[in-house]
Design a protein around this motif. Structure first.
Motif, short mmCIF file in Angstrom:
data_model
loop_
_atom_site.label_atom_id
_atom_site.label_comp_id
_atom_site.label_asym_id
_atom_site.label_seq_id
_atom_site.Cartn_x
_atom_site.Cartn_y
_atom_site.Cartn_z
N SER A 260 66.42 44.02 7.01
CA SER A 260 65.72 45.27 6.70
C SER A 260 65.30 46.07 7.92
O SER A 260 65.26 47.29 7.87
N VAL A 261 65.02 45.38 9.01
CA VAL A 261 64.62 46.19 10.16
C VAL A 261 65.82 46.97 10.67
O VAL A 261 65.72 48.14 11.02
N LYS A 262 66.97 46.36 10.61
CA LYS A 262 68.16 47.11 11.00
C LYS A 262 68.42 48.28 10.06
O LYS A 262 68.78 49.38 10.48
N GLY A 263 68.20 48.03 8.76
CA GLY A 263 68.39 49.10 7.79
C GLY A 263 67.53 50.31 8.12
O GLY A 263 68.00 51.45 8.07
N ALA A 264 66.29 50.03 8.46
CA ALA A 264 65.39 51.12 8.80
C ALA A 264 65.88 51.86 10.04
O ALA A 264 65.87 53.09 10.10
N HIS A 265 66.35 51.11 11.01
CA HIS A 265 66.92 51.73 12.21
C HIS A 265 68.04 52.69 11.84
O HIS A 265 68.11 53.82 12.32
N LEU A 266 68.93 52.20 11.00
CA LEU A 266 70.06 53.02 10.58
C LEU A 266 69.60 54.34 9.98
O LEU A 266 70.16 55.41 10.28
N ALA A 267 68.58 54.24 9.16
CA ALA A 267 68.07 55.45 8.49
C ALA A 267 67.53 56.44 9.51
O ALA A 267 67.86 57.63 9.49
N VAL B 293 67.72 61.23 13.15
CA VAL B 293 67.62 61.74 14.53
C VAL B 293 68.91 62.45 14.91
O VAL B 293 68.89 63.55 15.48
N GLU B 294 70.01 61.85 14.57
CA GLU B 294 71.30 62.47 14.87
C GLU B 294 71.44 63.85 14.22
O GLU B 294 72.13 64.73 14.73
N GLN B 295 70.79 63.98 13.10
CA GLN B 295 70.86 65.28 12.42
C GLN B 295 69.80 66.24 12.97
O GLN B 295 69.60 67.32 12.43
N GLY B 296 69.14 65.81 14.02
CA GLY B 296 68.22 66.72 14.70
C GLY B 296 66.77 66.64 14.23
O GLY B 296 65.93 67.44 14.66
N HIS B 297 66.47 65.68 13.40
CA HIS B 297 65.09 65.58 12.92
C HIS B 297 64.20 64.92 13.96
O HIS B 297 64.59 63.99 14.65
N LYS B 298 62.99 65.45 14.06
CA LYS B 298 62.03 64.90 15.00
C LYS B 298 60.70 64.59 14.29
O LYS B 298 59.94 63.75 14.72
N ARG B 299 60.49 65.31 13.24
CA ARG B 299 59.23 65.14 12.49
C ARG B 299 59.55 64.32 11.23
O ARG B 299 59.91 64.86 10.20
N ARG C 128 60.84 46.91 6.96
CA ARG C 128 61.30 48.30 7.01
C ARG C 128 60.33 49.16 7.79
O ARG C 128 60.73 50.04 8.55
N LEU C 129 59.07 48.88 7.62
CA LEU C 129 58.07 49.61 8.41
C LEU C 129 58.27 49.31 9.89
O LEU C 129 58.30 50.21 10.73
N GLU C 130 58.41 48.06 10.17
CA GLU C 130 58.63 47.62 11.55
C GLU C 130 59.85 48.33 12.14
O GLU C 130 59.79 48.87 13.25
N GLY C 131 60.94 48.35 11.38
CA GLY C 131 62.16 49.02 11.84
C GLY C 131 61.92 50.49 12.08
O GLY C 131 62.39 51.06 13.07
N PHE C 132 61.18 51.10 11.18
CA PHE C 132 60.86 52.51 11.31
C PHE C 132 60.11 52.77 12.62
O PHE C 132 60.48 53.63 13.42
N LEU C 133 59.09 51.97 12.82
CA LEU C 133 58.27 52.13 14.02
C LEU C 133 59.11 51.96 15.28
O LEU C 133 59.07 52.78 16.21
N GLU C 134 59.88 50.91 15.29
CA GLU C 134 60.75 50.63 16.44
C GLU C 134 61.70 51.77 16.73
O GLU C 134 61.83 52.24 17.86
N MET D 155 61.63 54.84 15.81
CA MET D 155 60.95 56.07 16.23
C MET D 155 60.61 55.97 17.72
O MET D 155 60.80 56.93 18.48
N ALA D 156 60.12 54.82 18.09
CA ALA D 156 59.77 54.61 19.50
C ALA D 156 61.01 54.75 20.36
O ALA D 156 61.00 55.44 21.39
N GLN D 157 62.07 54.13 19.93
CA GLN D 157 63.33 54.20 20.67
C GLN D 157 63.80 55.63 20.86
O GLN D 157 64.41 55.98 21.86
N ALA D 158 63.54 56.46 19.85
CA ALA D 158 63.98 57.85 19.92
C ALA D 158 62.93 58.73 20.58
O ALA D 158 63.07 59.95 20.62
#
Lengths: 336, 336
Positions: free
Chosen positions: A162-169, A174-180, A196-202, A204-207
């Motif tokens: 699931s953390v990878k899944g969140a990353h993918l999302a 991000v690739e589509q230009g979203h920042k918010r 999934r939350l963890e993946g999201f956080l990660e 976002m930080a990475q980006a």
DNA sequence: AACATCTTTGATGGTCGCAGACAAACTTAT
DNA sequence: ATAAGTTTGTCTGCGACCATCAAAGATGTT
């Protein structure tokens, strides 16, 4: 009541042994005799008692499946796949919805043990300690648990990454230009929600994207929870351009709520879901989401189960499944 | 392997009869003896074998449920309700998806018979003769069939009043001023599909409305079928102002397709569904639909089942359930 | 032809774990 | 001492499987 093997033997003029052997093809019997047996069985509408058989051979060819609720489309689809596999392998599936209640879970666990099912599939995705202890009491029974990880060496585990899944999302957004980007997730008592939350956080930080506190919302994985989550999001002082939602059911509720508020998806708000439930292709617009390989999940669960049934002493395996992105039409590109 | 009643008896220093009696509370046993038995059972982690018990008492406290597919949200919700009732009544539910295949159906029927389930719930909604004959072979087994009617006096039947449901839908559309009404229905091999079409036709006639041939479309009750149905409808030379769709799954597919074609719902096209699945409240716009009382349906099915189990000789009952209209936002009023 | 040996086929009885009919042991009352 | 009540035990059978044994037929040997 219903005929027994004895009745068949009597009518066919042979011994029960012979009947058993011709019915189970467990040793050679003269053609003519076989014929007589078949005819007798037919005439008496004989159906061998699996319960008597089970008593003797010590297996029941049935599996129990413990699942939070099949009301959730993801679980419904998964159960469907599991059922298919069971059928193929000659097993019956007894469906046990726990509704997240410990008492019901325990009660079912007890019933399944007494009924001597050959194994239990657990898909409750809670990592509640009390449930955990209920389960280990059944240690002797083959078990594969999906989406959850009691750290016990004698049960097999299957997890989606699931953390990878969140990353993918997030990467996709991000690739589509979203920042918010906002996040509406499931209850943190469930492992996938946590991951999934963890993946999201990660991600976002990475980006290098900032996370706005009131843009990460914990909800409950249900339709209504998605609706509520979106309502909460819409009440924020500023709005995100995209939202990642922890499962498709909530995505549906959320999209409905947003659109009711006059927000255009994806023009004003992009959304990415999780699960790739069947129906997410039929949202308006069709939902971009993270696919969990449900068929593969079910197949692995059953084959692992059967392996364990045949060889109970082996060590617990841990299998990780990889999610992937399914692009549809709920995400728009943001021009720079 | 696992402990038997004999082991418990030995350890408690009593006879197996006594153990049996204290565990089942089936006759008085001195407090002290009870205590010893409980302790022994506890110590040995004893779980009585339901299979041995079943062999003796001749019931299994499990029911089989034959259903086309739980992928369809309506069935999923129904199964969910049925499961709840089963649990409440102390039964296990073994889930059998037939996928509409005769072979799978027969195979499951055989398995269930052999496993000696106490009864079978049938929800295949096909009135195929071959299935029918499979079923009557099991005549001895308590059966309640929903949504389908083998005209046999020894099975109980529960039906939703689908023709009335269709009337309700059309009446609503007519009241809102619609005159140009299309219909996308399920496969006519299924009784509900047949009845809904019949109701549609009747209601249109009653309202003195013309039926345009290419506006009545037979599809398959699936998401994709709804999509295809709508595509077909949109290719007609003239468009209706409203469409009644045979179930919510198809309604979802149809709405998605229409909206993808730029058609605004309900401004340009009104739609009424059927089933009132949970998620139909979260469509965009929320779907106006005909409600089938699923909870009531399940309750009736189980209570009827149990009645029949307790009294197998009684005559087959026929129970009719009444649908009702749920107004949401997918129908617009047409100004005169 | 008579007997031994092998092969093919069928019968017998024990077993799985539990329930319950019947009855025995042990109290207490009369 | 007998009756009545209390508490527990013995024993059989549910319906299938299976290891073991037995009978009949086939083949070979002398």
């Amino acid at each position: 009541m219903s005929a027994t093997i004895k009745d068949v033997a009597l009518r066919a003029g042979v011994s029960t042994t012979t009947v058993s052997h011709v019915l189970n093809k467990t040793r050679f019997v003269a053609k003519a005799t076989q014929e007589r047996v078949f005819q007798a069985a037919e005439a008496l509408n004989y159906a061998p008692s699996a319960v008597a058989r089970s008593l003797k051979v010590k297996n029941t060819k049935s599996l129990g499946m413990l699942v939070t609720t099949t009301l959730n489309p993801f679980f419904a689809e998964l159960v469907n796949e599991v059922e298919k596999c069971c059928y193929r392998e000659g097993y019956n599936l007894v469906l046990c919805n726990t509704d997240g209640e410990l008492e019901k879970t325990n009660s079912y666990l007890r019933m399944l043990t007494q009924k001597r099912v050959d194994g239990i599939l657990v898909m409750c995705s809670a990592y509640d300690d009390s449930l955990f202890s209920s389960l280990i009491g059944q240690r002797n029974l083959p078990m594969v648990v999906m989406d959850w990880g009691p750290s016990d060496d004698y049960v097999d585990r299957i997890q989606d990454n699931s953390v990878k899944g969140a990353h993918l999302a997030i990467q996709h957004l991000v690739e589509q230009g979203h920042k918010r980007i906002a996040y509406i997730g499931g209850p943190l008592t469930k492992l996938p929600a946590k991951q999934r939350l963890e993946g999201f956080l990660e991600a976002m930080a990475q980006a290098n994207l900032a996370i706005q506190d009131d843009w990460v919302i914990e909800s409950d994985f249900e339709f209504e929870g998605g609706k509520l989550g979106m309502r909460q999001l819409l009440s924020c002082s500023s709005l995100p351009s995209a939202v990642f939602i922890g499962n498709d059911a909530m995505a549906m509720g959320a999209m409905s709520e947003a659109q009711l508020s006059g927000i255009k998806i994806p023009q004003q708000l992009s959304v990415v879901g999780y699960d790739n439930c069947m129906y997410s292709a039929y949202f308006s617009p069709p939902l971009t989401t993270i696919n969990q390989p449900k068929e593969r999940l079910a197949e692995l669960a059953i084959s692992t189960m059967i392996e364990r049934i045949e060889n109970p002493r082996q060590e617990g395996k841990m299998i990780m499944l990889e999610p992937n992105l399914v692009v549809r039409a709920s995400v728009s590109a943001i021009p720079f």
